[in-house]
Design an enzyme around this catalytic site. Structure first.
Site, PDB file in Angstrom:
ATOM      1  CE1 TYR A  61      -4.098   1.845   0.164  1.00 32.42           C
ATOM      2  CE2 TYR A  61      -2.762   3.349   1.480  1.00 32.42           C
ATOM      3  CZ  TYR A  61      -3.903   3.088   0.741  1.00 32.42           C
ATOM      4  OH  TYR A  61      -4.841   4.068   0.563  1.00 32.42           O
TER       5      TYR A  61
ATOM      6  CG  PHE B  79      -5.696  18.521 -24.504  1.00 33.06           C
ATOM      7  CD1 PHE B  79      -5.708  17.987 -25.777  1.00 33.06           C
ATOM      8  CD2 PHE B  79      -6.061  17.720 -23.444  1.00 33.06           C
ATOM      9  CE1 PHE B  79      -6.077  16.651 -25.993  1.00 33.06           C
ATOM     10  CE2 PHE B  79      -6.436  16.391 -23.650  1.00 33.06           C
ATOM     11  CZ  PHE B  79      -6.437  15.857 -24.917  1.00 33.06           C
ATOM     12  CB  THR B  80     -10.577  18.157 -24.497  1.00 31.55           C
ATOM     13  OG1 THR B  80      -9.661  17.066 -24.341  1.00 31.55           O
ATOM     14  CG2 THR B  80     -10.848  18.368 -25.980  1.00 31.55           C
TER      15      THR B  80
ATOM     16  NE  ARG C 278     -10.171  15.864 -30.170  1.00 27.24           N
ATOM     17  CZ  ARG C 278     -10.088  15.426 -28.922  1.00 27.24           C
ATOM     18  NH1 ARG C 278      -8.926  15.220 -28.356  1.00 27.24           N
ATOM     19  NH2 ARG C 278     -11.154  15.195 -28.202  1.00 27.24           N
TER      20      ARG C 278
ATOM     21  CG  ASP D 111      -0.148  18.560 -21.611  1.00 28.62           C
ATOM     22  OD1 ASP D 111       0.433  17.459 -21.557  1.00 28.62           O
ATOM     23  OD2 ASP D 111      -1.349  18.681 -21.909  1.00 28.62           O
TER      24      ASP D 111
ATOM     25  CE  LYS E  17      -2.994  10.707 -24.490  1.00 29.67           C
ATOM     26  NZ  LYS E  17      -3.200  12.060 -24.067  1.00 29.67           N
TER      27      LYS E  17
ATOM     28  CG  PHE F 194     -14.961  15.153 -27.338  1.00 31.67           C
ATOM     29  CD1 PHE F 194     -14.803  16.282 -26.551  1.00 31.67           C
ATOM     30  CD2 PHE F 194     -14.119  14.076 -27.122  1.00 31.67           C
ATOM     31  CE1 PHE F 194     -13.832  16.327 -25.564  1.00 31.67           C
ATOM     32  CE2 PHE F 194     -13.140  14.116 -26.136  1.00 31.67           C
ATOM     33  CZ  PHE F 194     -13.001  15.242 -25.349  1.00 31.67           C
TER      34      PHE F 194
HETATM   35  C1  LIG Z   1      -4.249  12.904 -23.417  1.00 33.94           C
HETATM   36  C2  LIG Z   1      -3.840  14.238 -23.075  1.00 33.94           C
HETATM   37  C3  LIG Z   1      -4.059  14.762 -21.800  1.00 33.94           C
HETATM   38  C4  LIG Z   1      -4.861  14.044 -20.732  1.00 33.94           C
HETATM   39  O1  LIG Z   1      -4.308  12.826 -20.375  1.00 33.94           O
HETATM   40  P1  LIG Z   1      -5.200  11.562 -19.987  1.00 33.94           P
HETATM   41  O2  LIG Z   1      -4.195  10.524 -19.641  1.00 33.94           O
HETATM   42  O3  LIG Z   1      -6.032  11.192 -21.180  1.00 33.94           O
HETATM   43  O4  LIG Z   1      -6.049  11.944 -18.823  1.00 33.94           O
HETATM   44  C5  LIG Z   1      -3.572  16.032 -21.536  1.00 33.94           C
HETATM   45  N1  LIG Z   1      -2.923  16.752 -22.456  1.00 33.94           N
HETATM   46  C6  LIG Z   1      -2.704  16.282 -23.697  1.00 33.94           C
HETATM   47  C7  LIG Z   1      -1.990  17.122 -24.690  1.00 33.94           C
HETATM   48  C8  LIG Z   1      -3.158  15.023 -24.060  1.00 33.94           C
HETATM   49  O5  LIG Z   1      -2.963  14.584 -25.302  1.00 33.94           O
END
Ligand SMILES: *Cc1c(COP(=O)(O)O)cnc(C)c1O
Length: 463
Positions: A72, A124-125, A382, A215, A258, A448
């Site tokens: 844990y 970004f979303t 997008r 980011d 990613k 979306f």
């Molecule tokens: C995917 C993404 C995020 C968010 O990450 P998640 O792992 O999907 O929560 C943030 N910024 C960018 C540029 C992304 O492509």
């Protein structure tokens, strides 16, 4: 086309995928409300919805999964992750989160006060949604070239210093908790930021006392573009370039799904001890102990190993090369795509592709649905659907209206890319038959993901 290296991998395990009939696909897309997010993956032939969490892990990562220490607290895999982050990114403090948005949530809650402004090189979303939820207002400070799909600027993700300065002068530095700096810029088409721009932006922000939160979701791919395009960088390993890039920032949010080549995971990292300490207070409420943050020990181990693999120069050259291989075929056939071809995806310019469909009838969404119907290839909208609505309820109508063909890392071969190219070119030849969509269900945020549509005129494409 220039000869390029084949995959620096060989195949050890395979996963069968479904070959479907047109009738099957017609039923499937109708059941999904013409939203590719709502398709079942077993109905998809080549899945280019996203590069998020879809990577193929290496044998080394799978081996690491067996070494999961599921304690844990104080799991050894957390320390492996911390060491990888310190080595590769250079941030001393790290908190794992279940994925990138978990880190975005925490940093937004800690740093943003209602009424603040958060400048960023394009929205970004999830990032913007968390900034707005914390009471902030996002302000776009990307260079104008980023909004032009045909402009071939080599670093379309760059921050426009004039726009940033104008904002600081207008609202004051104390209303700006941080600059949100994305490398690469997903919504601009996977476009990179140059080292030179990062250096200048960092100098400006330091002088004004504004923090830079990166980011860093696709920072390794950004480093590769710098190596390829920026003067004097060609002989440096991507690993070194990445370290320098991030040295200009104060911390990052990161989606492990990613660049770091894992199926789940993310983290928040910072150089500031007090930000780290506040984050540990929130992470226990929303994610888990600061030493696991919503992840299993094995997940942290896979991410620690993926982080070291993602900066390999041969891998990055092949990875970016495969995306380019698909994009070049489309360019040669006259299909309008975003240029230059970005790091993780080829973006179809749906406005130029379907000039007869108004933006209010969601041309990118219609094109993604038509692509699935044609060949079972799943892509992502997008454009206007993703951009959503302003706080006052009006639609954003973003200038970029795109369909993203996102390439998972180490998953598909060039033969799969050929099939995708062939299907897109077929649709382009018959583009005048594709019709727009009407939105029949719209959720209040991040619409979306779950919105539903029906074709205007009853058919998406008349044969
Ligand atoms: C995917 C993404 C995020 C968010 O990450 P998640 O792992 O999907 O929560 C943030 N910024 C960018 C540029 C992304 O492509």
């Amino acid at each position: 086309m220039q000869r390029r290296q084949a995959e620096p991998y060989k195949i050890k395990v395979v996963e069968p995928i479904a070959v479907t009939t047109p009738q099957h696909r017609l039923r499937a897309i109708a059941e999904a409300g013409y939203n590719s997010f709502l398709l079942r993956s077993e109905d998809v032939y080549i899945d280019l919805l996203t590069d998020s969490g879809t990577s193929a892990m290496s044998d080394n990562q799978w081996a690491g999964m067996m070494l999961g220490d599921e304690a844990y607290a104080g799991s050894r895999n957390f320390y492996a992750l911390q060491e990888a982050v310190r080595d590769i990114y250079g941030y001393p403090h790290v908190i794992p989160t279940h994925q990138g948005r978990g880190a975005e949530h925490i940093i937004s809650q800690i740093l943003i006060r209602p009424g603040d402004y958060v400048p960023g090189n394009m929205y970004f979303t999830t990032t913007r949604a968390h900034q707005e939820r914390a009471g902030g207002t996002f302000v776009d400070v990307v260079i104008p070239e980023a909004h032009d799909p045909q402009n071939r600027h080599p670093f379309k993700g760059n921050v426009h210093l004039g726009k940033l300065r104008e904002l600081v002068d207008r609202v004051g530095a104390d209303r700006i908790p941080y600059l949100s700096l994305a490398v690469t810029v997903n919504m601009a088409g996977g476009q990179p930021v140059s080292l030179d721009n990062m250096r200048q932006v960092s100098a400006f922000c330091r002088e004004r006392g504004i923090r830079i939160m990166c980011d860093a979701t696709r920072c390794a791919e950004n480093a590769y573009f710098i190596k390829e395009r920026e003067a004097g960088q060609a002989d440096r390993p991507c690993r070194d370039i990445l370290k320098e890039m991030l040295s200009y920032t104060d911390g990052c949010t990161m989606s492990g799904k990613k660049d770091p080549l894992v199926n789940i995971g993310g983290f928040l990292a910072t150089r500031e001890f007090d930000v780290y300490q506040k984050a540990t207070q929130l992470v226990v409420l929303f994610e888990g102990m600061p030493s696991y943050g919503g992840l299993a020990g094995r997940d942290m181990e896979a991410m620690a190993r993926g982080i070291r693999e993602m900066v390999d120069d041969d891998y990055l050259a092949w990875r970016i090369g495969q995306v380019r291989y698909l994009g070049q075929q489309l360019l040669e056939a006259g299909v309008p795509i975003v240029e230059p071809i970005g790091g993780h995806a080829v973006y179809l310019d749906a406005r130029s592709f379907l000039p007869h469909i108004e933006q209010a009838q969601y041309p990118a969404q219609a094109l993604a649905a038509a692509l699935y119907l044609d060949s079972g290839v799943r892509a992502m909208e997008r454009g206007n659907v993703s951009a959503g609505r302003r706080p006052d309820g009006s639609e954003y109508f973003p200038r970029l209206e795109m369909v993203r063909l996102t390439i998972p890392r180490r998953v598909y071969t060039d033969r799969h890319m050929d099939v995708v190219a062939d299907s897109v070119m077929t649709l382009h030849r018959r583009r005048d038959r594709i019709q727009g969509l009407n939105m029949i269900y719209e959720p209040p945020t991040l619409r979306f993901f779950t919105a539903r549509f029906e074709p205007l005129g009853g058919m998406l494409a008349a044969d």
